[in-house]
Motif scaffolding. Structure first.
Motif, PDB file in Angstrom:
ATOM      1  N   THR A 136       2.363  13.108   8.463  1.00 10.59           N
ATOM      2  CA  THR A 136       3.729  12.957   7.953  1.00 10.59           C
ATOM      3  C   THR A 136       4.740  13.472   8.960  1.00 10.59           C
ATOM      4  N   GLU A 166       4.780  15.450  -3.331  1.00 10.32           N
ATOM      5  CA  GLU A 166       5.229  14.118  -2.925  1.00 10.32           C
ATOM      6  C   GLU A 166       4.060  13.148  -2.800  1.00 10.32           C
ATOM      7  N   ARG A 167       2.932  13.619  -2.252  1.00  9.28           N
ATOM      8  CA  ARG A 167       1.740  12.768  -2.129  1.00  9.28           C
ATOM      9  C   ARG A 167       1.274  12.296  -3.498  1.00  9.28           C
ATOM     10  N   GLU A 168       1.255  13.202  -4.449  1.00  8.84           N
ATOM     11  CA  GLU A 168       0.832  12.843  -5.803  1.00  8.84           C
ATOM     12  C   GLU A 168       1.791  11.827  -6.414  1.00  8.84           C
ATOM     13  N   GLN A 214       3.556   9.657  -4.849  1.00  7.69           N
ATOM     14  CA  GLN A 214       3.507   8.387  -4.131  1.00  7.69           C
ATOM     15  C   GLN A 214       2.427   7.451  -4.652  1.00  7.69           C
ATOM     16  N   GLN A 215       1.513   7.952  -5.432  1.00  8.44           N
ATOM     17  CA  GLN A 215       0.440   7.095  -5.939  1.00  8.44           C
ATOM     18  C   GLN A 215       0.999   5.928  -6.752  1.00  8.44           C
ATOM     19  N   LEU A 254       4.006   4.670  -6.518  1.00  9.63           N
ATOM     20  CA  LEU A 254       4.712   3.823  -5.566  1.00  9.63           C
ATOM     21  C   LEU A 254       3.739   2.911  -4.830  1.00  9.63           C
ATOM     22  N   LEU A 255       2.633   3.463  -4.373  1.00 12.87           N
ATOM     23  CA  LEU A 255       1.643   2.669  -3.642  1.00 12.87           C
ATOM     24  C   LEU A 255       1.057   1.554  -4.506  1.00 12.87           C
ATOM     25  N   GLN A 256       0.875   1.827  -5.778  1.00 10.55           N
ATOM     26  CA  GLN A 256       0.338   0.798  -6.670  1.00 10.55           C
ATOM     27  C   GLN A 256       1.335  -0.339  -6.892  1.00 10.55           C
ATOM     28  N   ILE A 307       3.471  -1.462  -4.564  1.00  9.42           N
ATOM     29  CA  ILE A 307       3.742  -2.180  -3.320  1.00  9.42           C
ATOM     30  C   ILE A 307       2.793  -3.364  -3.178  1.00  9.42           C
ATOM     31  N   ASP A 308       3.366  -4.522  -2.944  1.00  7.44           N
ATOM     32  CA  ASP A 308       2.611  -5.760  -2.806  1.00  7.44           C
ATOM     33  C   ASP A 308       2.198  -5.934  -1.346  1.00  7.44           C
ATOM     34  N   VAL A 309       0.943  -6.242  -1.109  1.00 16.13           N
ATOM     35  CA  VAL A 309       0.467  -6.445   0.251  1.00 16.13           C
ATOM     36  C   VAL A 309       0.420  -7.923   0.648  1.00 16.13           C
TER      37      VAL A 309
END
Length: 173
Positions: free
Chosen positions: A57, A151-153, A155-156, A158-160, A162-164
């Motif tokens: 980070t 913040e890492r926790e 972000q989970q 948020l990551l889910q 996000i479309d790849v």
């Protein structure tokens, strides 16, 4: 385990600013500054670990004052805290106007590195600081580390979301 002296990780690099470093505003491109930071801070990190490290980070990033063509950038990086396999490096970039000798803080941030070898453990138990700046910044390490964990926790979710998939790969109905 023994103590590690913060001063042993100190990295100082100087760069004169040239035209290719500038953006359309006539100031140093932010990506160039971040490259200087990653380079300098990774050397400080490896002085502690003597192992390969990866950047995890960058935070508390502050672009304080722009750098321009008649100036130089002096990056100073050093360890401000560490755990078992992760460590934090503080970097500040001091600008100097080479025509007037005026100095200023242009940028600062913290970079967290991790040793990718899961079996490695940093062989020091304490960090020895020698300057007021090092003491002040190292004193906040535990709080910053806790903030990063929170913040890492967070972000989970948020990551889910996000479309790849790429927009041009979208299926048409």
């Amino acid at each position: 385990m023994s103590a590690f002296n913060c001063q042993a990780s100190l990295v100082i690099t100087n760069q004169r600013i040239f035209t290719p470093d500038l953006n359309e505003h006539g100031t140093v491109f932010g990506g160039k500054i971040l490259s200087v930071v990653d380079n300098s801070s990774s050397v400080a990190a490896m002085r502690l670990t003597r192992q390969t490290v990866v950047t995890a980070t960058l935070d508390h990033i502050a672009f304080r004052h722009p750098f321009t063509l008649t100036q130089s950038m002096c990056a100073e990086s050093y360890i401000t805290g560490f755990g078992k396999r992760s460590l934090e490096v503080f970097t500040k970039i001091i600008g100097e106007d080479l025509t007037t000798s005026e100095r200023f803080i242009g940028f600062h941030c913290f970079t967290t590195f991790v040793v990718p070898d899961a079996h490695y453990e940093i062989p020091y138990s304490t960090l020895v600081t020698t300057t007021d700046e090092q003491r002040a910044l190292s004193a906040g390490y535990a709080q910053r580390q806790s903030q990063r964990r929170t913040e890492r926790e967070g972000q989970q979710a948020l990551l889910q979301a996000i479309d790849v998939d790429l927009p041009w790969d979208a299926k048409q109905d």
